[in-house]
Design an enzyme around this catalytic site. Structure first.
Site, PDB file in Angstrom:
ATOM      1  N   HIS A   1       3.187 171.361 104.478  1.00 30.21           N
ATOM      2  CA  HIS A   1       4.515 171.933 104.726  1.00 30.21           C
ATOM      3  C   HIS A   1       4.948 171.617 106.149  1.00 30.21           C
ATOM      4  O   HIS A   1       4.687 172.376 107.095  1.00 30.21           O
ATOM      5  CB  HIS A   1       4.503 173.452 104.501  1.00 30.21           C
ATOM      6  CG  HIS A   1       5.887 174.036 104.386  1.00 30.21           C
ATOM      7  ND1 HIS A   1       6.369 174.587 103.214  1.00 30.21           N
ATOM      8  CD2 HIS A   1       6.904 174.120 105.268  1.00 30.21           C
ATOM      9  CE1 HIS A   1       7.623 174.997 103.398  1.00 30.21           C
ATOM     10  NE2 HIS A   1       7.960 174.727 104.651  1.00 30.21           N
TER      11      HIS A   1
ATOM     12  N   HIS B   1       8.446 169.730 108.094  1.00 28.04           N
ATOM     13  CA  HIS B   1       9.770 169.128 107.951  1.00 28.04           C
ATOM     14  C   HIS B   1       9.971 167.986 108.940  1.00 28.04           C
ATOM     15  O   HIS B   1       9.367 167.962 110.012  1.00 28.04           O
ATOM     16  CB  HIS B   1      10.850 170.190 108.129  1.00 28.04           C
ATOM     17  CG  HIS B   1      10.883 171.178 107.007  1.00 28.04           C
ATOM     18  ND1 HIS B   1      11.504 170.922 105.805  1.00 28.04           N
ATOM     19  CD2 HIS B   1      10.343 172.411 106.890  1.00 28.04           C
ATOM     20  CE1 HIS B   1      11.365 171.965 104.994  1.00 28.04           C
ATOM     21  NE2 HIS B   1      10.649 172.879 105.638  1.00 28.04           N
TER      22      HIS B   1
ATOM     23  N   HIS C   1      11.268 175.537  98.149  1.00 29.45           N
ATOM     24  CA  HIS C   1      11.099 176.730  98.975  1.00 29.45           C
ATOM     25  C   HIS C   1      11.484 177.960  98.157  1.00 29.45           C
ATOM     26  O   HIS C   1      12.358 177.902  97.290  1.00 29.45           O
ATOM     27  CB  HIS C   1      12.007 176.674 100.197  1.00 29.45           C
ATOM     28  CG  HIS C   1      11.530 175.746 101.273  1.00 29.45           C
ATOM     29  ND1 HIS C   1      11.146 174.459 101.031  1.00 29.45           N
ATOM     30  CD2 HIS C   1      11.396 175.933 102.612  1.00 29.45           C
ATOM     31  CE1 HIS C   1      10.793 173.893 102.172  1.00 29.45           C
ATOM     32  NE2 HIS C   1      10.932 174.760 103.149  1.00 29.45           N
TER      33      HIS C   1
ATOM     34  N   GLU D   1      10.600 183.534 100.936  1.00 27.18           N
ATOM     35  CA  GLU D   1      10.431 183.776 102.367  1.00 27.18           C
ATOM     36  C   GLU D   1      11.556 184.683 102.837  1.00 27.18           C
ATOM     37  O   GLU D   1      11.371 185.863 103.085  1.00 27.18           O
ATOM     38  CB  GLU D   1      10.408 182.480 103.173  1.00 27.18           C
ATOM     39  CG  GLU D   1      10.143 182.766 104.668  1.00 27.18           C
ATOM     40  CD  GLU D   1      10.308 181.547 105.559  1.00 27.18           C
ATOM     41  OE1 GLU D   1       9.652 181.515 106.614  1.00 27.18           O
ATOM     42  OE2 GLU D   1      11.111 180.663 105.234  1.00 27.18           O
TER      43      GLU D   1
ATOM     44  N   ASP E   1       5.472 174.087 109.336  1.00 23.76           N
ATOM     45  CA  ASP E   1       6.899 174.184 109.051  1.00 23.76           C
ATOM     46  C   ASP E   1       7.738 173.361 110.043  1.00 23.76           C
ATOM     47  O   ASP E   1       8.048 172.204 109.785  1.00 23.76           O
ATOM     48  CB  ASP E   1       7.330 175.647 109.023  1.00 23.76           C
ATOM     49  CG  ASP E   1       8.579 175.877 108.168  1.00 23.76           C
ATOM     50  OD1 ASP E   1       9.148 174.905 107.643  1.00 23.76           O
ATOM     51  OD2 ASP E   1       8.988 177.043 108.028  1.00 23.76           O
ATOM     52  N   ASP E   2       8.098 173.942 111.186  1.00 21.69           N
ATOM     53  CA  ASP E   2       8.945 173.272 112.180  1.00 21.69           C
ATOM     54  C   ASP E   2       8.391 173.513 113.583  1.00 21.69           C
ATOM     55  O   ASP E   2       8.903 174.357 114.332  1.00 21.69           O
ATOM     56  CB  ASP E   2      10.383 173.798 112.092  1.00 21.69           C
ATOM     57  CG  ASP E   2      11.063 173.417 110.801  1.00 21.69           C
ATOM     58  OD1 ASP E   2      11.340 172.217 110.613  1.00 21.69           O
ATOM     59  OD2 ASP E   2      11.320 174.309 109.971  1.00 21.69           O
TER      60      ASP E   2
END
Length: 348
Positions: free
Chosen positions: A16, A18, A202, A205, A283-284
């Site tokens: 996961h 991005h 996704h 969340e 994630d980021d």
């Protein structure tokens, strides 16, 4: 801090992450300087983004992401992102990276969707050979665009489908969970499944278990991006576990996007206790300033997982990846080797 083996040497898969969000701040600054773009202090001040888990908070997150994405234009920039992500993951012990991208935003700078994806896939092959991290690509549609656009992306992804380096290994759906009717994206996911591409949308969340149930029903996921809110509905969680759906859990992201107040509140242990297959993800990192090893360190120091359970998380990430069975077997054996090594091998 709980002592243990070096988590950067623990073999693992990163499922996961991005595209633009994978960048480090210095690399983003280099790309911005090349395009004469002035970045806001929030992107370069080494203070992680923290927003509330509502539409206003998501807007702040997305605004910064869009500013960063404006610096990622042209073939050289696209290749830089892929190469940098592979190098960062190599330093953290990753054997497999599945990098998620919506090529729509980058397409105008390279002549279209197909050239954008071809450049990304080509660099993923190059970076895999250079770093030893096998880089697969996840093509992801966006909830803020029309579902027909997602079908276009699914058809494009299908033409590049495969398990190996530089191939498209799955199809996703990301961006604001409050946007759109989930059922309207089922057509795109059917196209992807017919091409052999698993679904990795996704869900669960920002919105709770009712929305996650819609994602599971209409998009038939193999993995769920996040999915942590499933713990609020034990029956739903049990159904997802029984169906073999894996959870891509990103603790730092959950906190910085306001879903949970602290890392201790992220329901990692409840998911594991329910039998869920959990793969930790960053994630980021550009916005949350927390990379993959940091998530494993959270599992160790905040949630109290010992090296055996951390090795179990690493194995779960490998098993949930879309690599070949042969590659998985090799990497799983490497996790066993890590676990039998000295707890004092390497830095902590």
């Amino acid at each position: 801090m709980v002592a243990g083996r070096d988590l950067a040497t623990l073999p693992k898969a990163h499922l996961h992450l991005h595209f633009t969000g994978s960048l480090s701040v210095p690399t983003l600054q280099q790309l911005a300087e090349a395009r004469d773009i002035e970045l806001p202090d929030q992107l370069v001040d080494a203070i992680a983004l923290e927003v509330p888990a509502d539409k206003r908070g998501w807007f702040r997150f997305q605004r910064l992401y869009d500013i960063a994405r404006a610096a990622v234009q042209g073939e050289d920039a696209l290749r830089t992102v892929v190469r940098s992500a592979a190098r960062e993951d190599a330093a953290e012990g990753s054997r497999r990276l599945e990098l998620q991208v919506d090529p729509t935003s980058y397409a105008p700078s390279v002549g279209g969707l197909q050239p954008a994806l071809e450049i990304i896939c080509d660099e993923a092959r190059v970076a895999s050979a250079e770093t030893g991290v096998q880089v697969g690509i996840i093509v992801a549609a966006s909830r803020i665009r029309h579902p027909f656009d997602a079908r276009t992306l699914a058809r494009l992804a299908a033409r590049h489908a495969g398990q190996g380096p530089g191939e498209v290994c799955a199809f996703g759906l990301n961006n604001n969970e409050w946007e759109g009717d989930t059922a309207e994206w089922d057509g795109a996911f059917r196209i992807a499944r017919r091409a052999g591409l698993p679904g990795v949308p996704h869900g669960g969340e920002l919105r709770g278990p009712e929305h996650l149930a819609e994602v599971a029903e209409h998009l038939e996921p193999t993995r769920i991006g996040h999915g942590v809110r499933a713990v609020e509905d034990p029956a739903l969680l049990a159904r997802l576990v029984d169906a073999g759906v894996a959870f891509e859990v990103c603790p730092a992201s959950n906190v910085h996007l306001g879903v949970y107040p602290t890392l201790a509140d992220v329901p990692l242990r409840p998911l594991l206790d329910a039998g869920a297959q959990v793969a930790l993800g960053a994630d980021d990192p550009l916005l949350f300033l927390s990379r993959l090893v940091d998530q494993y360190e959270t599992a160790r120091s905040v949630h109290g997982l010992d090296d055996t359970r951390l090795a179990g998380l690493a194995k779960a990430s490998i098993e949930a990846s879309f690599a070949s069975d042969t590659d998985k077997a090799q990497w799983l054996a490497e996790v066993d080797d890590w676990l039998v090594g000295s707890a004092h091998d390497g830095p902590r």
